[in-house]
Design an enzyme around this catalytic site. Sequence first.
Site, PDB file in Angstrom:
ATOM      1  N   TYR A  89     -13.524  73.999  20.420  1.00 45.79           N
ATOM      2  CA  TYR A  89     -14.030  73.988  19.050  1.00 45.79           C
ATOM      3  C   TYR A  89     -13.348  72.928  18.165  1.00 45.79           C
ATOM      4  O   TYR A  89     -13.827  72.671  17.064  1.00 45.79           O
ATOM      5  CB  TYR A  89     -13.826  75.353  18.395  1.00 45.79           C
ATOM      6  CG  TYR A  89     -14.556  76.477  19.096  1.00 45.79           C
ATOM      7  CD1 TYR A  89     -15.946  76.450  19.232  1.00 45.79           C
ATOM      8  CD2 TYR A  89     -13.867  77.556  19.628  1.00 45.79           C
ATOM      9  CE1 TYR A  89     -16.614  77.478  19.877  1.00 45.79           C
ATOM     10  CE2 TYR A  89     -14.524  78.589  20.268  1.00 45.79           C
ATOM     11  CZ  TYR A  89     -15.899  78.544  20.398  1.00 45.79           C
ATOM     12  OH  TYR A  89     -16.565  79.555  21.036  1.00 45.79           O
TER      13      TYR A  89
ATOM     14  N   HIS B  51      -0.286  65.493  33.745  1.00 51.25           N
ATOM     15  CA  HIS B  51       0.455  66.733  33.507  1.00 51.25           C
ATOM     16  C   HIS B  51      -0.251  67.909  34.188  1.00 51.25           C
ATOM     17  O   HIS B  51      -1.124  68.552  33.595  1.00 51.25           O
ATOM     18  CB  HIS B  51       0.560  66.981  31.997  1.00 51.25           C
ATOM     19  CG  HIS B  51       1.612  67.984  31.623  1.00 51.25           C
ATOM     20  ND1 HIS B  51       2.952  67.693  31.581  1.00 51.25           N
ATOM     21  CD2 HIS B  51       1.512  69.293  31.258  1.00 51.25           C
ATOM     22  CE1 HIS B  51       3.633  68.755  31.208  1.00 51.25           C
ATOM     23  NE2 HIS B  51       2.775  69.746  31.014  1.00 51.25           N
TER      24      HIS B  51
ATOM     25  N   ARG C 147       9.898  69.509  31.081  1.00 50.46           N
ATOM     26  CA  ARG C 147       9.160  70.374  30.170  1.00 50.46           C
ATOM     27  C   ARG C 147       9.848  70.596  28.824  1.00 50.46           C
ATOM     28  O   ARG C 147       9.275  70.317  27.778  1.00 50.46           O
ATOM     29  CB  ARG C 147       8.939  71.757  30.813  1.00 50.46           C
ATOM     30  CG  ARG C 147       8.024  71.739  32.015  1.00 50.46           C
ATOM     31  CD  ARG C 147       7.643  73.153  32.394  1.00 50.46           C
ATOM     32  NE  ARG C 147       6.838  73.194  33.614  1.00 50.46           N
ATOM     33  CZ  ARG C 147       6.300  74.297  34.114  1.00 50.46           C
ATOM     34  NH1 ARG C 147       6.497  75.445  33.505  1.00 50.46           N
ATOM     35  NH2 ARG C 147       5.584  74.273  35.214  1.00 50.46           N
TER      36      ARG C 147
END
Length: 838
Positions: free
Chosen positions: A131, A88, A42
Amino acid sequence: MARRTTTPPTDEGFEERIVDIDVSTEMRTSFLEYAYSVIYQRALPDARDGLKPVQRRILYSMSEMGLRPDRGHVKSSRVVGDVMGKLHPHGDTAIYDALVRMAQPFSMRLPLIDGHGNFGSPDDLPAAMRYTEARLASAAMAMVQSIDEDTVDFKPNYDGQETEPTVMPSAFPNLLVNGATGIAVGMATNMAPHNLVEVVAAARHLIKKPDATLDDLMRFIPGPDLPTGGTIIGLDGVRDAYAKGRGTFRMRARCSIEQVSPRRKGIVVTELPFNVGPERVVTKIKELVTAKKLQGISDLKDLSDRHKGLNLVIEIKNGFIPEAVLEELYRLTPMEESFGINNVALVDGQPRTLGLRELLQVYVDHRIDVVRRRSEHRRRKRQERLHLVEGLIVALLNIDEVIQVIRSSDDSAQARERLTQVFELTDTQAHYILDTPLRRLTRYDKLELESEGQTLRDEIAELTEILSSDTKLRKVVSDELAQVSKTFGTPRRTVLLESSGVTRNTSVPLEVADDPCMVLYSSTGLLARTADASPLPAEGDRSAHDVLVSAVRSTVRGEIGVVTNQGRMIRIQVVDLPTLPPTANPPSLSGGHHVSEYVAFNPGETVVGIGSLDPDGPGLALGTAQGVVKRVVPDYPANRDDFEVIGLKEGDTVVGAVELTSEEHDLVFITSDAQLLRYPASVVRPQGRPAGGMAGVRLDNGASVIWFGVVDPSRESRVVTIAGSSTALPGTQTGGAKVSDFAEYPPKGRGTGGVRVQRFLKGEDVLLLAWAGPAPARAVSTVGKPVPLPEELGRRDGSGVRLTHSVGAVGGAIGAGPAPATGLTDGTADTADASAEE
């Protein structure tokens, strides 16, 4: 001890079994597993490609989805879903945050994602993934280039159903170019972005000279190049980071001091430190100003837009030194921030702190390995193709026999075996010939195949030469880096300053000193102040532009009053006035500001003079159009910006207002019917502000006062009058001018009618303009052009000489008389009573 309960199944059902486990051992084991996952899966980037696992997975998935720069954008949620489902499994938030950062030009020096929509700002969060849209940027294509040519290793994904690359081929040093930030368990990384052109130049130098020192590399990479530009102050910390992997430097906003309005200067901020947004700066400045911890700021505007970029305008109060205010802003606000470099990255699966040379060396080694593996892959593919081409040439030369062999065979296996025996082909060649449709086989041209074969042999020889020579291999890597630099390189944005980084110059005062100065007012209405209180230059040293009508001594932080024809005195701060350069002639006020920028006038209201507001200073002497004179006691109210200095009768106006520095000076009236009256100022008693004055001059019917002022009888002075017709339109006649010695006019008593100052010629019935003051006299037109005056006339009641140009104002040796020369007033003035004082 802790107890862990399990229930393994038995033949008779479920049986409870208790296992004793040491708590410290369990915590240690679990924590190490968690720490390992965070560090390697990570938080930390790989030193080879500069990518964290989530970033690498995003780029690989988008590449596999075909989201290239020449394709259309797709919804970010589609990308996030594909990455989360295949590679992931740590949640969509982490994936989308990483995707957004790679698309932000203020976060990445070379963005890898081409975003469409609201991807946020340094102050605001991005829109939701449903969006926004995204696709790979051109630079990302260089990161994944040749990934399908066995250039990097692949490993199974989290569930073993897919594979993912362990590292990207990375055609440019992404870790140094874009930097990285992350917090792991027990360690963190914070790497600054750099300029691609500089990094590539250093990498190529290291390829050419593997024994290059840090100083050699820093000739190419002098310091970070931040996406938001700005300035880096002090490079000692940068060198420490390049040498040891850790260091600190300070970032400053890029600012300029400009004239942001006609009256004020301001600080214009065009670039901010890395990761600092304008809203954060604005909020902090407002807090400091409200708490009175920051002085000198009058207004703050954020004029940033997508076309001009950042444009933060900080308006400075007059009386404060902008450079000193800027130093305070650096000290107290985020306009100056620190950046701590901590170059921690994974090398061979281990977290290490790396200096500049180590970072470049890791990348160069990786890129050499990528090019070597790519060259081996390409050579192998060309060798395989050449093998097939050679078999096709044999088949083409013996096409009839090949067809006969195939037709006479019982099955494909027998046909393949007979082809290998008859034509001495390999199984691969025979299999390829059998798989090739006959119609394609007959279309092949021998010359075309032989040409392809020769091309393949040349390429194989070239690739073999690269693989057999380390020098040639390094040259290929260097040339490819040069091409990437040429394609994606941009000029440096951040300015580097070699400095110890002292932020506050305590020798510079915050406020302008309260030094003496002169306040000047011109005939065209311009106001300005001088840099000191030195006397005004003599006539020969002055500019021919404009005429000064008033010069008042004051201090920089003092106040003056503007007197209007309606009897008002309006307060103005001297510090608000522009300062004339020391090299300029003070009487030239071309750098001044018009009085209307400081004063809001009523309809028909004009300025007739200026005066000091010092209660211990000289008082004002006023004269009105109806012949009233008044000396004002300087008891001006301190809590009002404007107030009356005379009680005017209806229809009356003030025509002159001037400071009276001595009672030995003469008060002078000049009327429209060419009468001049002078008498000592001592005969007029000072009065309070509400008083209406006393009779100053006796006027004939229809006459009015057109000029009032003060003249020092001990100095050589002149009287200038210009006569004309009262029926002509204003500005259409030049008039007849007369210049005479002030001493020719005898003093008389207050309230008398005076003596004639000019004889009217045919067509003249009124004075258009008049002035009296220190010699020599000079005139200018309404636009400031000089107008020559006639020679001095020996007698006081002579006639004038016709001028070539219309005169707008007249002045004298000290910059003009104490009040402006005005024209004929409107209306008919009444004769003043002998006793008009209240």
